[in-house]
Design a protein around this motif. Structure first.
Motif, short mmCIF file in Angstrom:
data_model
loop_
_atom_site.label_atom_id
_atom_site.label_comp_id
_atom_site.label_asym_id
_atom_site.label_seq_id
_atom_site.Cartn_x
_atom_site.Cartn_y
_atom_site.Cartn_z
N ARG A 115 0.90 -0.94 -0.04
CA ARG A 115 0.05 -0.42 0.48
C ARG A 115 0.74 1.13 -0.31
O ARG A 115 0.69 2.57 -0.81
CB ARG A 115 -0.90 -0.14 1.41
CG ARG A 115 -2.45 -1.24 0.91
CD ARG A 115 -2.32 -1.14 2.69
NE ARG A 115 -3.31 0.09 3.19
CZ ARG A 115 -4.44 0.40 2.99
NH1 ARG A 115 -5.47 -0.14 1.57
NH2 ARG A 115 -5.29 1.36 3.95
N LEU A 118 2.46 2.26 -3.40
CA LEU A 118 1.50 2.80 -4.39
C LEU A 118 1.49 4.47 -3.90
O LEU A 118 1.36 5.29 -5.20
CB LEU A 118 0.00 1.89 -4.27
CG LEU A 118 0.08 0.67 -5.10
CD1 LEU A 118 -1.39 -0.62 -4.78
CD2 LEU A 118 0.66 0.83 -7.03
N ASN A 119 0.69 4.29 -2.42
CA ASN A 119 0.28 5.60 -2.26
C ASN A 119 1.94 6.83 -2.35
O ASN A 119 1.44 7.95 -3.69
CB ASN A 119 0.23 5.66 -0.28
CG ASN A 119 0.21 7.25 -0.46
OD1 ASN A 119 0.78 7.73 -0.27
ND2 ASN A 119 -0.95 7.67 -0.14
N ARG A 121 4.22 6.41 -4.66
CA ARG A 121 4.36 6.43 -6.01
C ARG A 121 5.39 5.96 -6.13
O ARG A 121 6.22 5.87 -7.67
CB ARG A 121 3.87 7.66 -6.99
CG ARG A 121 2.24 8.21 -6.15
CD ARG A 121 1.73 9.72 -7.78
NE ARG A 121 0.64 10.77 -6.63
CZ ARG A 121 0.00 10.33 -7.34
NH1 ARG A 121 -0.24 9.33 -8.38
NH2 ARG A 121 -1.57 10.73 -6.87
N PHE A 125 1.74 -0.27 -9.96
CA PHE A 125 0.75 -1.66 -9.62
C PHE A 125 2.01 -2.80 -8.47
O PHE A 125 3.10 -2.81 -8.46
CB PHE A 125 0.22 -1.99 -11.08
CG PHE A 125 1.61 -2.90 -11.23
CD1 PHE A 125 1.19 -4.56 -11.41
CD2 PHE A 125 1.60 -1.80 -12.82
CE1 PHE A 125 2.59 -4.95 -12.34
CE2 PHE A 125 2.24 -2.69 -13.58
CZ PHE A 125 2.78 -4.28 -13.15
N SER A 144 -3.11 -5.18 -8.45
CA SER A 144 -3.09 -4.53 -7.67
C SER A 144 -2.37 -3.01 -8.27
O SER A 144 -1.69 -2.41 -8.26
CB SER A 144 -3.13 -4.21 -5.44
OG SER A 144 -3.22 -5.72 -5.95
N PHE A 145 -3.94 -1.79 -8.20
CA PHE A 145 -3.49 -0.71 -8.72
C PHE A 145 -3.79 0.06 -7.56
O PHE A 145 -3.68 1.59 -8.16
CB PHE A 145 -3.91 0.03 -10.58
CG PHE A 145 -3.59 -0.62 -11.30
CD1 PHE A 145 -2.73 -0.60 -11.88
CD2 PHE A 145 -3.95 -2.39 -11.45
CE1 PHE A 145 -2.39 -1.38 -12.80
CE2 PHE A 145 -3.50 -3.19 -12.80
CZ PHE A 145 -2.56 -2.59 -13.00
N THR A 146 -4.49 0.09 -6.88
CA THR A 146 -4.97 1.06 -5.45
C THR A 146 -4.38 0.49 -3.78
O THR A 146 -4.86 -0.80 -4.36
CB THR A 146 -6.38 0.92 -5.91
OG1 THR A 146 -7.44 0.21 -5.45
CG2 THR A 146 -7.36 1.66 -6.95
N GLU A 147 -4.79 0.65 -3.24
CA GLU A 147 -4.37 0.63 -1.55
C GLU A 147 -5.56 -0.32 -1.60
O GLU A 147 -5.72 -1.46 -0.67
CB GLU A 147 -4.59 1.23 -0.78
CG GLU A 147 -3.23 2.94 -0.84
CD GLU A 147 -3.28 3.51 0.25
OE1 GLU A 147 -3.06 3.65 1.61
OE2 GLU A 147 -2.39 4.88 -0.71
N ALA A 148 -7.16 -0.08 -1.25
CA ALA A 148 -7.71 -1.07 -1.50
C ALA A 148 -7.51 -2.27 -2.15
O ALA A 148 -7.78 -3.42 -1.27
CB ALA A 148 -9.42 -0.57 -1.78
N GLU A 149 -7.28 -2.37 -3.20
CA GLU A 149 -7.17 -3.82 -3.62
C GLU A 149 -5.55 -4.34 -3.01
O GLU A 149 -5.93 -5.63 -3.24
CB GLU A 149 -6.86 -3.39 -5.54
CG GLU A 149 -7.91 -3.18 -6.36
CD GLU A 149 -7.94 -2.40 -7.55
OE1 GLU A 149 -8.46 -2.74 -8.11
OE2 GLU A 149 -6.01 -2.27 -8.26
N TYR A 336 2.79 4.20 7.26
CA TYR A 336 2.09 2.05 7.31
C TYR A 336 2.74 1.19 7.75
O TYR A 336 2.02 0.21 8.26
CB TYR A 336 2.40 2.45 5.55
CG TYR A 336 1.77 3.60 4.84
CD1 TYR A 336 0.59 2.57 4.27
CD2 TYR A 336 1.53 4.27 5.03
CE1 TYR A 336 0.11 3.31 3.05
CE2 TYR A 336 0.90 5.10 3.69
CZ TYR A 336 0.29 5.01 3.51
OH TYR A 336 -0.75 5.46 2.42
#
Ligand SMILES: Cc1cc2nc3c(=O)[nH]c(=O)nc-3n(C[C@H](O)[C@H](O)[C@H](O)COP(=O)(O)OP(=O)(O)OC[C@H]3O[C@@H](n4cnc5c(N)ncnc54)[C@H](O)[C@@H]3O)c2cc1C
Ligand code: SF4
Ligand code: SF4
Length: 420
Positions: A115, A118-119, A121, A125, A144-149, A336
């Motif tokens: 996560r 991704l956050n 950058r 992914f 996964s392209f987002t933290e939720a994914e 994090y």
């Protein structure tokens, strides 16, 4: 021997772990990963295989070659232990956000790092694994392209999983990414790096769970049968997480749930674990090829029966590279990740006794396999010869005789998974 026969020797010799890289190397019209009669994910040859293509598979398949960190990285590590290898730091860690810590397998470190990457950058992914939609006990490769994914993939998948089936397509995206996968999957990608310069250019972070092996489908079906669970009635399966380790929960099609303690699922001690042959002879369960490998911290590798759902969750992490060190520091600064006390090889030996045994025994076991006429699993950067010396002649003889006996009894032999 035809190229196809030579390729299938890997599987027939019990060396295939079902990672899927051969599908990516040969193309999905030539080799495709499918569920075999045994219930395992195995490659099916669909099109003509050339000798050159099979040579390339032998050079990249983790059943025939397993590589750890490149020398340029391992030589920079300030610390070294014969079993645990080169490292910058061994330290306790957990996800900074309580929800991630709770949902993760142990302390949620791998999810937290994915996560954060991704956050911040740093990557476009994350290539990792989530529960399979089609086969509830399996894992399935996901991007996964987002933290939720990333969070959707939290939790160990202890069933067959092929994260590398389309690795060539993933590289073809030409975007930097992080890889979270088992040590043998990382071994395969480290192998591929010698053949494909895009690997080192695009795989920015190599993250791994420490891994003692997965549960073969046959053993999973035995468990379900013994507990009167009809496999066709299972809609979803969560192995771990929601605590440390948290319950193993089967959700049925009518929404009823059946939960089991980790110790009831795996057995009270490591000698009861049902493992694929390739896992029993694994030369790298400790993520030798990773920037950061994450492990459990239970003494003797067995969790406390009472604390499973209330334990807030901790990982020990093996930080092997400068990139890993920098990532830990940045993820801590961003909230994090949280880190605790530094630990040492003695702590790792105490919490991962099965990994120590396997690492010491791997040389003798792999020699016995090669002497039986099966392909040799070549190891690079995993210290297997040095550890065999440390293991001593008498122990090596015992290991080699045990492996030879098990091979005579039929272990390490698989039926050709598919006849065309
Ligand atoms: C098959 C297997 C065997 C294991 N054996 C041991 C062991 O012997 N000793 C030990 O200390 N720890 C072992 N673990 C690791 C432990 O279960 C935790 O996964 C690890 O400590 C990471 O914890 P976490 O909380 O950071 O994970 P999480 O934050 O929950 O993240 C786990 C990550 O791993 C990925 N993942 C899950 N399953 C797979 C899979 N099958 N293949 C590829 N990627 C996957 C997920 O996509 C997710 O990104 C094993 C894990 C697996 C999958
Ligand atoms: S281990 Fe991976 S690359 Fe090797 S044969 Fe099996 S699926 Fe293919
Ligand atoms: S024990 Fe080794 S071969 Fe088995 S899944 Fe884990 S890393 Fe792969």
């Amino acid at each position: 021997m035809t190229p196809q026969d030579r390729f299938y020797r890997i599987v027939e010799s019990g060396l295939c772990i079902g990672c899927g890289l051969c599908q990516s190397v040969a193309g999905k019209d030539t080799i495709r990963m499918e569920k075999a009669e045994s219930g395992e994910l195995r490659p099916r040859v669909l099109g003509a295989l050339t000798e050159e293509r099979v040579d390339m598979i032998y050079e990249t398949c983790p059943g025939t070659r397993a590589e750890g960190l490149p020398e340029a990285l391992s030589s920079q590590a300030p610390e070294f232990d014969p079993v645990w290898g080169p490292y910058h730091r061994l330290v306790l860690a957990w996800a900074g956000e309580p929800q991630i810590r709770h949902e993760g397998s142990a302390g949620g470190v791998l999810t937290a790092l994915g996560r954060y990457l991704l956050n911040s950058r740093r990557v476009a992914f994350v290539l990792h694994v989530k529960a399979s939609a089609a086969e509830p006990s399996f894992g399935e490769r996901t991007l996964s392209f987002t933290e939720a994914e990333v969070l959707e993939g939290a939790g160990s998948r202890y069933g067959p999983t092929a994260p590398l089936i389309d690795f060539d397509d993933v590289l073809a995206r030409e975007e930097p990414f992080a890889l979270i996968a088992k040590p043998c999957d990382l071994n395969a990608v480290r192998n591929l790096a010698h053949r494909d310069p895009r690997v080192d250019a695009l795989v920015r972070y190599w993250l791994s769970p420490v891994c003692g092996g997965y549960m073969p489908t046959e053993a999973m079906h035995r468990f379900m049968h013994d507990n009167r669970i009809d496999p066709s009635n299972v809609a979803a399966l969560r192995y771990r997480g929601l605590g440390c380790p948290g319950p193993t929960t089967f959700r049925m099609r009518d929404s009823e749930e059946r939960s089991f303690h980790y110790l009831d699922f795996w057995g009270e001690d490591e000698s009861a674990w049902s493992l694929p042959f390739r896992c029993k002879i694994c030369p790298d369960g400790i993520g030798d090829g990773a920037d950061i490998a994450a492990a459990d911290i239970w003494p003797g590798a067995a969790p406390d029966r009472k604390g499973s759902e209330t334990d807030p969750g901790f990982n020990s992490i093996i930080v092997r590279t400068a990139a890993g060190t920098e990532l830990v520091e940045a993820a801590v600064a961003a909230g994090y990740l949280a880190i605790g006390e530094d630990v040492g090889p003695d702590f790792m030996n105490d919490t991962q006794p099965h990994q120590v045994k396997k690492k010491l025994a791997a040389g003798a076991r792999l020699d016995a396999i090669a002497q039986s006429g099966r392909p040799r699993l070549k190891t690079v950067g995993l210290r297997i010869d040095e550890l065999a010396d440390l293991n001593g002649d008498a122990n090596n003889r015992t290991q080699a005789e045990g492996t030879a006996r098990r091979l005579r009894e039929g272990q390490g032999r698989e039926k050709r998974p598919f006849q065309r």
